[in-house]
Design an enzyme around this catalytic site. Structure first.
Site, PDB file in Angstrom:
ATOM      1  N   GLY A  32     111.023 -54.526 -14.043  1.00 27.90           N
ATOM      2  CA  GLY A  32     111.692 -53.622 -14.980  1.00 27.90           C
ATOM      3  C   GLY A  32     111.095 -52.229 -14.896  1.00 27.90           C
TER       4      GLY A  32
ATOM      5  N   VAL B  14     100.786 -39.840  -4.502  1.00 28.97           N
ATOM      6  CA  VAL B  14     101.096 -38.930  -3.389  1.00 28.97           C
ATOM      7  C   VAL B  14     100.083 -37.790  -3.321  1.00 28.97           C
ATOM      8  CG1 VAL B  14     102.824 -37.295  -2.507  1.00 28.97           C
ATOM      9  CG2 VAL B  14     103.548 -39.497  -3.454  1.00 28.97           C
TER      10      VAL B  14
ATOM     11  N   ARG C 251     115.092 -56.586  -8.352  1.00 24.06           N
ATOM     12  CA  ARG C 251     114.466 -57.917  -8.333  1.00 24.06           C
ATOM     13  C   ARG C 251     114.828 -58.497  -6.967  1.00 24.06           C
ATOM     14  NH1 ARG C 251     112.045 -58.055 -13.725  1.00 24.06           N
ATOM     15  NH2 ARG C 251     113.474 -56.916 -15.024  1.00 24.06           N
TER      16      ARG C 251
ATOM     17  N   ASP D 251     103.825 -58.655 -14.021  1.00 33.65           N
ATOM     18  CA  ASP D 251     103.123 -59.790 -13.400  1.00 33.65           C
ATOM     19  C   ASP D 251     103.825 -60.305 -12.135  1.00 33.65           C
ATOM     20  OD1 ASP D 251     105.184 -60.755 -14.932  1.00 33.65           O
ATOM     21  OD2 ASP D 251     104.061 -62.429 -15.782  1.00 33.65           O
TER      22      ASP D 251
ATOM     23  N   THR E 299     104.951 -51.385 -17.237  1.00 37.67           N
ATOM     24  CA  THR E 299     105.850 -52.241 -18.023  1.00 37.67           C
ATOM     25  C   THR E 299     105.711 -51.883 -19.493  1.00 37.67           C
ATOM     26  OG1 THR E 299     106.283 -54.511 -18.753  1.00 37.67           O
ATOM     27  CG2 THR E 299     104.104 -54.121 -17.888  1.00 37.67           C
ATOM     28  N   ILE E 300     106.838 -51.785 -20.175  1.00 39.20           N
ATOM     29  CA  ILE E 300     106.771 -51.332 -21.572  1.00 39.20           C
ATOM     30  C   ILE E 300     106.188 -52.394 -22.502  1.00 39.20           C
ATOM     31  CG2 ILE E 300     108.737 -49.745 -21.333  1.00 39.20           C
ATOM     32  CD1 ILE E 300     110.339 -51.886 -23.005  1.00 39.20           C
ATOM     33  N   ASP E 301     106.079 -53.637 -22.022  1.00 37.07           N
ATOM     34  CA  ASP E 301     105.707 -54.747 -22.916  1.00 37.07           C
ATOM     35  C   ASP E 301     104.231 -54.808 -23.290  1.00 37.07           C
ATOM     36  OD1 ASP E 301     108.309 -55.545 -22.914  1.00 37.07           O
ATOM     37  OD2 ASP E 301     108.043 -57.150 -21.451  1.00 37.07           O
TER      38      ASP E 301
ATOM     39  N   ASP F  62     102.069 -56.483 -21.796  1.00 33.23           N
ATOM     40  CA  ASP F  62     101.852 -57.935 -21.824  1.00 33.23           C
ATOM     41  C   ASP F  62     100.972 -58.446 -20.682  1.00 33.23           C
ATOM     42  OD1 ASP F  62     103.623 -57.463 -19.784  1.00 33.23           O
ATOM     43  OD2 ASP F  62     104.959 -59.122 -20.258  1.00 33.23           O
TER      44      ASP F  62
ATOM     45  N   ARG G  60     119.918 -51.650 -48.058  1.00 31.31           N
ATOM     46  CA  ARG G  60     120.066 -52.751 -47.102  1.00 31.31           C
ATOM     47  C   ARG G  60     118.721 -53.158 -46.495  1.00 31.31           C
ATOM     48  NH1 ARG G  60     124.902 -50.311 -43.530  1.00 31.31           N
ATOM     49  NH2 ARG G  60     126.602 -50.736 -44.955  1.00 31.31           N
TER      50      ARG G  60
ATOM     51  N   ARG H 248     109.249 -60.662 -24.252  1.00 32.68           N
ATOM     52  CA  ARG H 248     109.555 -62.092 -24.075  1.00 32.68           C
ATOM     53  C   ARG H 248     108.342 -62.945 -24.421  1.00 32.68           C
ATOM     54  NH1 ARG H 248     112.168 -60.349 -19.191  1.00 32.68           N
ATOM     55  NH2 ARG H 248     110.174 -60.672 -18.160  1.00 32.68           N
TER      56      ARG H 248
ATOM     57  N   GLY I  93     106.526 -49.385 -41.250  1.00 35.49           N
ATOM     58  CA  GLY I  93     106.425 -49.949 -42.604  1.00 35.49           C
ATOM     59  C   GLY I  93     107.271 -51.196 -42.792  1.00 35.49           C
TER      60      GLY I  93
ATOM     61  N   HIS J  63     117.605 -52.342 -24.240  1.00 35.71           N
ATOM     62  CA  HIS J  63     117.211 -51.373 -23.222  1.00 35.71           C
ATOM     63  C   HIS J  63     117.122 -49.928 -23.704  1.00 35.71           C
ATOM     64  CE1 HIS J  63     118.177 -54.838 -20.742  1.00 35.71           C
ATOM     65  NE2 HIS J  63     117.413 -54.285 -19.841  1.00 35.71           N
ATOM     66  N   ILE J  64     117.618 -49.651 -24.909  1.00 34.06           N
ATOM     67  CA  ILE J  64     117.597 -48.258 -25.373  1.00 34.06           C
ATOM     68  C   ILE J  64     116.163 -47.711 -25.428  1.00 34.06           C
ATOM     69  CG2 ILE J  64     117.479 -48.745 -27.868  1.00 34.06           C
ATOM     70  CD1 ILE J  64     119.841 -46.174 -26.496  1.00 34.06           C
TER      71      ILE J  64
HETATM   72  P1  ATP Z   1     108.729 -57.052 -15.756  1.00 29.78           P
HETATM   73  O1  ATP Z   1     107.504 -57.347 -16.557  1.00 29.78           O
HETATM   74  O2  ATP Z   1     109.343 -55.766 -16.085  1.00 29.78           O
HETATM   75  O3  ATP Z   1     109.707 -58.197 -15.693  1.00 29.78           O
HETATM   76  P2  ATP Z   1     107.789 -57.919 -13.189  1.00 29.78           P
HETATM   77  O4  ATP Z   1     107.004 -57.245 -12.107  1.00 29.78           O
HETATM   78  O5  ATP Z   1     107.125 -59.091 -13.846  1.00 29.78           O
HETATM   79  O6  ATP Z   1     108.201 -56.809 -14.227  1.00 29.78           O
HETATM   80  P3  ATP Z   1     109.647 -59.656 -11.776  1.00 29.78           P
HETATM   81  O7  ATP Z   1     111.125 -59.577 -11.637  1.00 29.78           O
HETATM   82  O8  ATP Z   1     109.051 -60.884 -12.350  1.00 29.78           O
HETATM   83  O9  ATP Z   1     109.217 -58.357 -12.603  1.00 29.78           O
HETATM   84  O10 ATP Z   1     108.999 -59.442 -10.333  1.00 29.78           O
HETATM   85  C1  ATP Z   1     109.327 -58.305  -9.547  1.00 29.78           C
HETATM   86  C2  ATP Z   1     109.464 -58.692  -8.113  1.00 29.78           C
HETATM   87  O11 ATP Z   1     108.209 -59.169  -7.609  1.00 29.78           O
HETATM   88  C3  ATP Z   1     110.431 -59.838  -7.824  1.00 29.78           C
HETATM   89  O12 ATP Z   1     111.770 -59.411  -7.779  1.00 29.78           O
HETATM   90  C4  ATP Z   1     109.958 -60.305  -6.462  1.00 29.78           C
HETATM   91  O13 ATP Z   1     110.425 -59.459  -5.451  1.00 29.78           O
HETATM   92  C5  ATP Z   1     108.422 -60.114  -6.591  1.00 29.78           C
HETATM   93  N1  ATP Z   1     107.796 -61.406  -6.942  1.00 29.78           N
HETATM   94  C6  ATP Z   1     107.824 -62.031  -8.139  1.00 29.78           C
HETATM   95  N2  ATP Z   1     107.183 -63.211  -8.083  1.00 29.78           N
HETATM   96  C7  ATP Z   1     106.719 -63.340  -6.806  1.00 29.78           C
HETATM   97  C8  ATP Z   1     105.986 -64.346  -6.102  1.00 29.78           C
HETATM   98  N3  ATP Z   1     105.587 -65.477  -6.700  1.00 29.78           N
HETATM   99  N4  ATP Z   1     105.701 -64.121  -4.808  1.00 29.78           N
HETATM  100  C9  ATP Z   1     106.103 -62.994  -4.175  1.00 29.78           C
HETATM  101  N5  ATP Z   1     106.800 -62.020  -4.793  1.00 29.78           N
HETATM  102  C10 ATP Z   1     107.121 -62.175  -6.075  1.00 29.78           C
END
Ligand code: ATP
Length: 376
Positions: free
Chosen positions: A33, A46, A94, A125, A147-149, A151, A184, A193, A207, A277-278
């Protein structure tokens, strides 16, 4: 083991071999994301690489672009004025095939053909899983959180969180105006998630009279009582914050049913609002521009120092690194997602360290949640 040479890096291969290579070109990609601040990381990468005489190529659409060889040349000028832009100029995607051997083979071939000596991968992750696979296949790779989460358990902060939080606050303040006018309650569902950081911190900052996150048990009847009491004392508007990951017994979003129950049990007209997503776009805040810049600079220096398979994190306002596999497994431990065998590759003391770090996060959330309750 690593040695330092000016302009050279020394890489440990999986078999324990050491490769001495001249560092000429690195690739940078954004994956998963998007998050505000990703562009600021790209700029920092860069510029830092350029100062060290190392070329940077932008890899378009994350690991998809790496498999396809879809690159864009980047230099100091082409990253001018992107520090203030949301989203990611390299786009993101993805790419399921990258998880397969065929995808990795394509990526390795593309790296060889284009003389890419190392990669900086910005994302969450999933992105780090891809980064560790690349490292283990001989392409030095450093992960950086975007990542905005917020997490990723290993780090106190992920690039994008502050901007997203400020967007939540802005939206909820607007919703609050209408709630106050109409007497309201608004139940707001925000992204997260697996982690309730957005809901918890935005709940405090706006608040909220109730905050529902996965990490801490939610006392719904106590919240209903609070609303009834506050209404009797003259309060007209109520905000309840819910993390998207919280589901009811049927697996439906918890906030939707909660909205109906609040109206039935308190008599306060209630509405459900999913921000989704906003909150993910927009110009990054100072916090995100700074974190992105410092982390991006650190990531390049790590690569040029011969380091690989690390994720750049922030702990107690300092930039630190963790081995990616350590960070991913710590994350599973914190989220109670460990599977049999997950800990096998780690030493007793590493497992102890993980337990301590996971407990620090749990305590942090509990303390913040208790503080939030005192303020309601
Ligand atoms: P977000 O937290 O925003 O979801 P994210 O990095 O966790 O970000 P994912 O869609 O889970 O988003 O992973 C991004 C990309 O990383 C995947 O589309 C894939 O290309 C790659 N990826 C994810 N898991 C694996 C894995 N086990 N092995 C190799 N590549 C991976």
């Amino acid at each position: 083991m690593f040695l330092l040479y000016t302009g050279f890096t020394v890489v440990n291969c999986p078999e324990g071999m050491v490769i001495y290579m001249e560092f000429k070109k690195i690739g940078v990609l954004t994956s998963g994301g998007d998050a505000p601040g990703m562009n600021a990381v790209i700029r920092a990468v860069v510029r830092t690489a350029g100062k060290a005489g190392v070329e940077t190529v932008g890899i378009m659409e994350g690991y998809q672009g790496l498999m396809d060889g879809n690159f864009v040349e980047l230099n100091s000028e082409s990253v001018s004025n992107i520090i203030s832009k949301g989203g990611t100029m390299l786009y993101t995607a993805r790419a399921a095939e990258f998880k397969e051997k065929s995808g990795m083979d394509k990526a390795l071939k593309v790296c060889r053909e284009n003389n890419i000596d190392g990669i900086i991968a910005i994302g969450g992750d999933g992105t780090f899983r891809g980064a560790t696979e690349l490292s283990e296949n001989g392409i030095p790779t450093i992960g950086l959180t975007g990542t905005i989460d917020n997490d990723i358990t290993a780090t106190d902060y992920t690039v994008g969180f502050d901007t997203a939080m400020n967007a939540v606050i802005d939206c909820v303040d607007r919703l609050r105006d209408t709630c106050e006018s109409h007497a309201r309650c608004i139940v707001v569902e925000v992204m997260g998630r697996d982690a309730g950081y957005i809901a918890l911190q935005a709940g405090i900052a706006t608040g909220a009279i109730g905050i529902v996150i996965k990490e801490v048990p939610f006392d719904e009847s106590a919240m209903i009582e609070r609303i009834i009491k506050s209404k009797a004392e003259g309060r007209r508007s109520f905000v309840v914050m819910v993390a998207e990951g919280v589901k009811d017994a049927e697996g439906k979003p918890y906030g939707e049913g909660l909205t109906l129950r609040i109206e039935q049990n308190t008599g306060v007209e209630s509405r459900f609002n999913r921000l989704a997503h906003i909150i993910r776009g927009g110009s990054p805040t100072l916090r995100d521009r700074l974190a992105a810049s410092m982390m991006g600079e650190a990531a390049v220096k790590l690569l040029l120092d011969g380091k690989s398979n690390l994720v750049v994190c922030e702990r107690n306002a300092k930039i630190v690194t963790f081995e990616i596999n350590f960070a991913l497994t710590l994350d599973k431990m914190y989220k109670n997602k460990l599977k049999p065998g997950d800990l096998d590759r780690f030493s007793h003391s590493e497992i102890k360290d993980m337990e301590v770090l996971a407990e620090i996060r749990r305590q942090e959330i509990r303390d913040m949640y208790n503080a939030a309750l005192s303020l309601m």
